[in-house]
Design an enzyme around this catalytic site. Structure first.
Site, PDB file in Angstrom:
ATOM      1  N   HIS A 181       9.254  -1.737  -0.203  1.00 48.96           N
ATOM      2  CA  HIS A 181       9.652  -1.955   1.198  1.00 48.96           C
ATOM      3  C   HIS A 181      10.787  -1.007   1.600  1.00 48.96           C
ATOM      4  O   HIS A 181      10.821  -0.494   2.716  1.00 48.96           O
ATOM      5  CB  HIS A 181      10.082  -3.407   1.418  1.00 48.96           C
ATOM      6  CG  HIS A 181       8.955  -4.379   1.246  1.00 48.96           C
ATOM      7  ND1 HIS A 181       7.715  -4.196   1.823  1.00 48.96           N
ATOM      8  CD2 HIS A 181       8.875  -5.542   0.552  1.00 48.96           C
ATOM      9  CE1 HIS A 181       6.928  -5.211   1.491  1.00 48.96           C
ATOM     10  NE2 HIS A 181       7.596  -6.044   0.728  1.00 48.96           N
TER      11      HIS A 181
ATOM     12  N   ASP B 162       0.825  -0.507   5.613  1.00 48.98           N
ATOM     13  CA  ASP B 162       0.472  -1.425   4.529  1.00 48.98           C
ATOM     14  C   ASP B 162       0.530  -0.726   3.167  1.00 48.98           C
ATOM     15  O   ASP B 162       0.333   0.483   3.080  1.00 48.98           O
ATOM     16  CB  ASP B 162      -0.936  -1.985   4.796  1.00 48.98           C
ATOM     17  CG  ASP B 162      -1.213  -3.252   4.005  1.00 48.98           C
ATOM     18  OD1 ASP B 162      -0.270  -3.814   3.407  1.00 48.98           O
ATOM     19  OD2 ASP B 162      -2.381  -3.679   3.980  1.00 48.98           O
TER      20      ASP B 162
ATOM     21  N   LEU C 245      10.407   9.883  22.454  1.00 47.89           N
ATOM     22  CA  LEU C 245       9.453   8.962  21.825  1.00 47.89           C
ATOM     23  C   LEU C 245       9.904   7.500  21.950  1.00 47.89           C
ATOM     24  O   LEU C 245      11.073   7.192  21.685  1.00 47.89           O
ATOM     25  CB  LEU C 245       9.329   9.319  20.333  1.00 47.89           C
ATOM     26  CG  LEU C 245       8.474   8.371  19.491  1.00 47.89           C
ATOM     27  CD1 LEU C 245       6.988   8.660  19.698  1.00 47.89           C
ATOM     28  CD2 LEU C 245       8.826   8.474  18.014  1.00 47.89           C
TER      29      LEU C 245
HETATM   30  C1  IPE Z   1      -0.327  -6.407   7.764  1.00 48.66           C
HETATM   31  O1  IPE Z   1      -0.271  -6.259   6.378  1.00 48.66           O
HETATM   32  C2  IPE Z   1       1.029  -6.671   8.325  1.00 48.66           C
HETATM   33  C3  IPE Z   1       1.965  -5.566   8.267  1.00 48.66           C
HETATM   34  C4  IPE Z   1       1.716  -4.376   7.829  1.00 48.66           C
HETATM   35  C5  IPE Z   1       3.289  -5.863   8.777  1.00 48.66           C
HETATM   36  P1  IPE Z   1      -0.529  -7.481   5.390  1.00 48.66           P
HETATM   37  O2  IPE Z   1      -0.370  -6.951   4.030  1.00 48.66           O
HETATM   38  O3  IPE Z   1       0.291  -8.637   5.787  1.00 48.66           O
HETATM   39  O4  IPE Z   1      -2.043  -7.820   5.717  1.00 48.66           O
HETATM   40  P2  IPE Z   1      -3.142  -8.589   4.851  1.00 48.66           P
HETATM   41  O5  IPE Z   1      -2.529  -9.860   4.370  1.00 48.66           O
HETATM   42  O6  IPE Z   1      -3.514  -7.688   3.725  1.00 48.66           O
HETATM   43  O7  IPE Z   1      -4.284  -8.790   5.805  1.00 48.66           O
HETATM   44  C1  IPE Z   2       3.274  -3.738   4.032  1.00 44.87           C
HETATM   45  O1  IPE Z   2       3.178  -3.693   2.656  1.00 44.87           O
HETATM   46  C2  IPE Z   2       4.577  -4.329   4.516  1.00 44.87           C
HETATM   47  C3  IPE Z   2       4.444  -5.686   5.052  1.00 44.87           C
HETATM   48  C4  IPE Z   2       3.335  -6.346   5.225  1.00 44.87           C
HETATM   49  C5  IPE Z   2       5.673  -6.359   5.411  1.00 44.87           C
HETATM   50  P1  IPE Z   2       2.769  -4.955   1.803  1.00 44.87           P
HETATM   51  O2  IPE Z   2       3.975  -5.705   1.437  1.00 44.87           O
HETATM   52  O3  IPE Z   2       1.713  -5.731   2.481  1.00 44.87           O
HETATM   53  O4  IPE Z   2       2.169  -4.249   0.507  1.00 44.87           O
HETATM   54  P2  IPE Z   2       0.852  -4.658  -0.273  1.00 44.87           P
HETATM   55  O5  IPE Z   2      -0.252  -4.716   0.735  1.00 44.87           O
HETATM   56  O6  IPE Z   2       1.120  -5.983  -0.897  1.00 44.87           O
HETATM   57  O7  IPE Z   2       0.658  -3.562  -1.254  1.00 44.87           O
HETATM   58 MG    MG Z   3      -0.286  -5.666   2.528  1.00 39.78          MG
END
Ligand code: IPE
Ligand code: IPE
Ligand code: MG
Length: 255
Positions: A51, A34, A145
């Site tokens: 990303h 995240d 792995l």
């Molecule tokens: C969780 O992250 C999903 C992934 C890392 C793929 P999100 O950014 O979607 O989660 P929330 O919305 O903060 O709970």
């Molecule tokens: C995690 O990073 C990747 C996915 C959930 C796909 P985020 O896109 O959720 O990044 P933040 O949480 O908005 O910083």
């Molecule tokens: Mg996120």
């Protein structure tokens, strides 16, 4: 979309030497990757750059996990709730597995990594499904792995699938309600062939599961870091392993 106009960003440095302080290795590490968006925002860059950088970091962390001889690395890449994001971001995320594999599959094959996926892949673009299926095929005999990618994965959806499968077996008289036990459920999970995660890592300072492996994490050790995923380096991974080896896992019993 072309990937070659991104500003140059320093890669996290990865060494391939084991830290001798780390003696207890979890078999299965699961990571909620995240913070890609916030990582980019902090640098005045578009979210998708985060990303892209997060994608490159996957390869680095796979190398570290491989160095420590972790057996399974499950990475949460896209949740069933992530469809709520703006279309442009979703489209970009849908293409990332393909991009990741076009860059890194040859190395992963050499490194003996076996790629697996969990989640509803049928909703991904056909070209992404094709790239994933090709990677599954090319790595299916690898013995190193297991890199298990959760893509369009949701734990509640997984449980709905489990319940449907049980209901179907009851309808077909293959099973009676009083025969249902934990094994009946375990066998039907997307992860039925894998050990349960020993260690769960979530990056970016969020302390929640966001619909990830709710059943499988019942006795997993959790470790959280404020580092955003693109900046989660070998150093943080080692911190997580060091914390893990201090934990006393009791599973409800006594030491
Ligand atoms: C969780 O992250 C999903 C992934 C890392 C793929 P999100 O950014 O979607 O989660 P929330 O919305 O903060 O709970
Ligand atoms: C995690 O990073 C990747 C996915 C959930 C796909 P985020 O896109 O959720 O990044 P933040 O949480 O908005 O910083
Ligand atoms: Mg996120």
């Amino acid at each position: 979309m072309a990937f070659n106009y991104w500003p140059f960003i320093n890669k996290n440095k990865t060494t391939t030497e084991k830290d001798t302080q780390i003696t207890v290795i979890p078999d299965h590490v699961a990571i909620i990757m995240d913070g890609n968006g916030r990582w980019a925002k902090q640098r005045g860059l578009p979210r998708i750059t985060g990303h892209k950088q997060g994608m490159d970091n996957v390869k680095q962390i796979v190398e570290v996990a491989n160095t420590y001889e972790v057996k399974v690395l499950t990475l949460y890449a896209f949740s069933t709730e992530n469809w709520k994001r703006p279309e442009q971001e979703v489209n970009f995320l849908m293409k990332l597995p393909q991009e990741f594999l076009s860059v890194y599959l040859p190395d992963l094959i050499k490194e003996n990594v076996k790629i697996e996926v969990i989640g509803h892949l049928e909703r991904l673009p056909k070209s992404t499904q094709k790239a994933i299926n090709n990677a599954l095929e090319k790595t299916k005999h690898n013995t190193g792995l297991i890199l298990n990618i959760a893509m369009n994965y949701g734990s509640r959806l997984e449980m709905v699938d489990v319940v449907k499968s049980i209901a179907e077996d009851i309808r077909l008289n293959k099973l009676t309600p009083d025969q249902i036990d934990e094994q009946t459920i375990n066998q039907r999970l997307y992860t039925s062939h894998l050990p349960e995660p020993d260690l769960l890592i979530r990056t970016s300072g969020e302390i929640r599961l966001s619909n990830f492996l709710l059943w499988q994490l019942a006795y997993t050790e959790f470790w959280f870091t404020d580092a955003y995923w693109p900046a989660f380096s070998e150093h943080e991974f080692k911190q997580a392993l060091l914390a893990y080896q201090q934990r006393k896992r009791r599973y409800g019993g006594l030491e």
